[in-house]
Design an enzyme around this catalytic site. Structure first.
Site, short mmCIF file in Angstrom:
data_model
loop_
_atom_site.label_atom_id
_atom_site.label_comp_id
_atom_site.label_asym_id
_atom_site.label_seq_id
_atom_site.Cartn_x
_atom_site.Cartn_y
_atom_site.Cartn_z
N SER A 189 -2.32 4.14 11.45
CA SER A 189 -0.94 4.06 10.94
C SER A 189 0.30 4.57 11.85
CB SER A 189 -0.82 4.71 9.48
OG SER A 189 -1.63 4.00 8.65
N HIS B 249 0.73 -1.64 10.33
CA HIS B 249 -0.38 -2.45 10.83
C HIS B 249 0.11 -3.70 10.95
CE1 HIS B 249 -3.33 0.92 10.05
NE2 HIS B 249 -2.62 1.15 9.33
N HIS C 61 -9.05 -2.63 6.46
CA HIS C 61 -9.24 -1.51 5.58
C HIS C 61 -10.02 -2.19 4.36
CE1 HIS C 61 -5.77 0.15 7.43
NE2 HIS C 61 -6.37 1.27 7.35
N TYR D 241 -10.11 -0.87 1.48
CA TYR D 241 -9.08 -0.95 0.30
C TYR D 241 -8.26 -2.30 0.24
CZ TYR D 241 -5.33 1.23 3.24
OH TYR D 241 -4.41 1.34 4.26
N GLU D 242 -7.95 -3.01 1.35
CA GLU D 242 -7.20 -4.22 1.29
C GLU D 242 -7.91 -5.49 0.37
OE1 GLU D 242 -4.93 -5.08 4.82
OE2 GLU D 242 -6.57 -3.51 5.54
N ALA E 141 -4.23 8.33 11.03
CA ALA E 141 -3.66 9.13 10.54
C ALA E 141 -4.26 9.91 9.48
CB ALA E 141 -2.27 8.47 9.91
N MET F 65 -8.90 7.12 5.56
CA MET F 65 -9.30 5.92 4.86
C MET F 65 -9.96 4.78 6.11
SD MET F 65 -6.45 5.32 2.02
CE MET F 65 -5.70 6.74 1.30
N SER F 66 -10.41 5.29 7.18
CA SER F 66 -10.62 4.23 8.29
C SER F 66 -11.58 4.88 9.00
CB SER F 66 -9.50 3.68 8.91
OG SER F 66 -8.75 4.86 9.64
N ASN G 135 -0.28 14.69 7.10
CA ASN G 135 0.09 15.58 5.71
C ASN G 135 -1.15 16.87 5.73
OD1 ASN G 135 -1.57 13.05 4.90
ND2 ASN G 135 -1.78 14.28 3.20
N HIS H 14 2.82 7.32 1.84
CA HIS H 14 2.72 6.53 2.87
C HIS H 14 3.65 6.71 3.91
CE1 HIS H 14 0.57 3.61 5.42
NE2 HIS H 14 1.29 3.03 5.30
#
Length: 325
Positions: free
Chosen positions: A46, A79, A101, A103-104, A138, A247-248, A271, A300
């Site tokens: 990201s 992305h 991902h 989650y998509e 990220a 998440m990746s 973060n 995000h």
């Protein structure tokens, strides 16, 4: 819903369709100048896709994901969903500007299909030249010593979805790529981490990397998302030995290692994950001031902004180490 076996069988059909298309696009673009044999696949996380600007000064090719059978389309802000083909200085590379991902809504095997395809492309058309993965992400910092904008070289991982069976190697084994049972205790190449560290320090001394940015090494935890972690989840991961969470990356690393590639994986800490206990209503006085629950909450937009600020430094380092892979 398809079974893992059905999904992999379909992927193999799509892969055979995609191979000649990919080869034609690359060879017709570069063949008049030089035979293109990529050495490194770089996957941008990201806000980190501007590395492709380093390719723009020389002849290069951009292939939208949707032009390759089996390649899914990235849907997340930051992305763009393009495969860039070109050179970092003199090193031939492939850059995925945007990753996929689970989650998509994609099957986890679809998120790693690009590595399967590019590995087969390399073996069939490029004398097996492609055997390195440089992957960025990220991530949220769990380690108290990490600050936003810092870098972390990944030296180990926790695969939380994998514990529950959502694993990229579940299903019929890709025998042509690797063995059925893969050890990942050696997933993150030591020499490549040393190379990144020495280059980071050298460029920092030259003023080409911010001296406010620190570099760390640690364990990355892969979670499926798309929610950022709850406070209890964050404390659990921290207690389990995690330094950063995202998440990746881990599925890609696993499949790259299954293909026999070396891996350098890098996190930008975008973060600081909230781990403190929330204020307890049962223990507060009637007139006690409320502590906002959203203090420090991740979003995000913040992830993208921090990623963009760190991107230039990361791009400089990656460009300078490419020739040493």
């Amino acid at each position: 819903m398809q079974t893992p076996k059905e999904r992999i069988e379909l992927q193999k059909v799509q892969l055979e369709k995609a191979l000649p298309i990919l080869n034609h696009k690359i060879s017709s673009h570069f063949a008049p100048i030089v035979k293109f044999e990529p050495k490194i696949l770089i996957i941008c996380g990201s806000g980190l896709g501007n590395l492709t600007k380093k390719l723009a000064a020389k002849p290069h090719l951009i292939i939208p994901y949707n032009e390759l059978p089996g390649f899914q389309t990235s849907t997340v802000q930051g992305h763009s969903g393009e495969l860039w083909v070109g050179h970092l200085k003199d090193t031939p590379v492939l850059i995925m500007k945007g990753r996929l991902h689970s989650y998509e809504g994609y099957d986890i095997r679809d998120t790693v299909y690009p590595i399967r395809l590019l590995n087969r492309y390399s073996k069939k058309y490029c004398n097996g030249s492609l055997n390195n993965l440089l992957v960025t992400n990220a991530a949220g910092g769990l380690n108290d010593n990490f600050k936003m904008g810092d870098f972390m070289m990944i030296s180990d991982h926790l695969n939380m979805p994998g514990f529950a069976g959502n694993h990229p190697l579940v299903g019929p084994n890709w025998e042509e790529d690797g063995e059925r049972f893969l050890a990942v205790s050696d997933a993150y190449d030591f020499k490549l981490r040393k190379l990144f560290l020495s280059t980071f320090k050298s460029l920092q001394n030259e003023g080409l990397v911010s001296n406010k940015r620190a570099i760390h090494e640690g364990t990355y935890t892969f979670v499926s998302g798309p929610t950022f972690e709850s406070r209890a989840e964050a404390r659990f991961l921290k207690a389990a030995g995690s330094d950063a969470v995202g998440m990746s990356t881990v599925p890609e690393v696993i499949v790259a290692r299954h293909c026999g590639w070396k891996v350098l994986a890098l996190s930008v800490i975008t973060n600081n994950v909230v781990t403190g206990m929330p204020q307890k209503a049962t223990e507060s006085a009637p007139d006690e001031e409320e502590i906002p629950l959203d203090a420090g909450k991740a979003n995000h937009k913040e992830v993208l902004e921090i990623g963009l600020h760190a991107a230039e430094d990361l791009e400089n380092i990656v460009e300078n180490i490419a020739d040493s892979f």
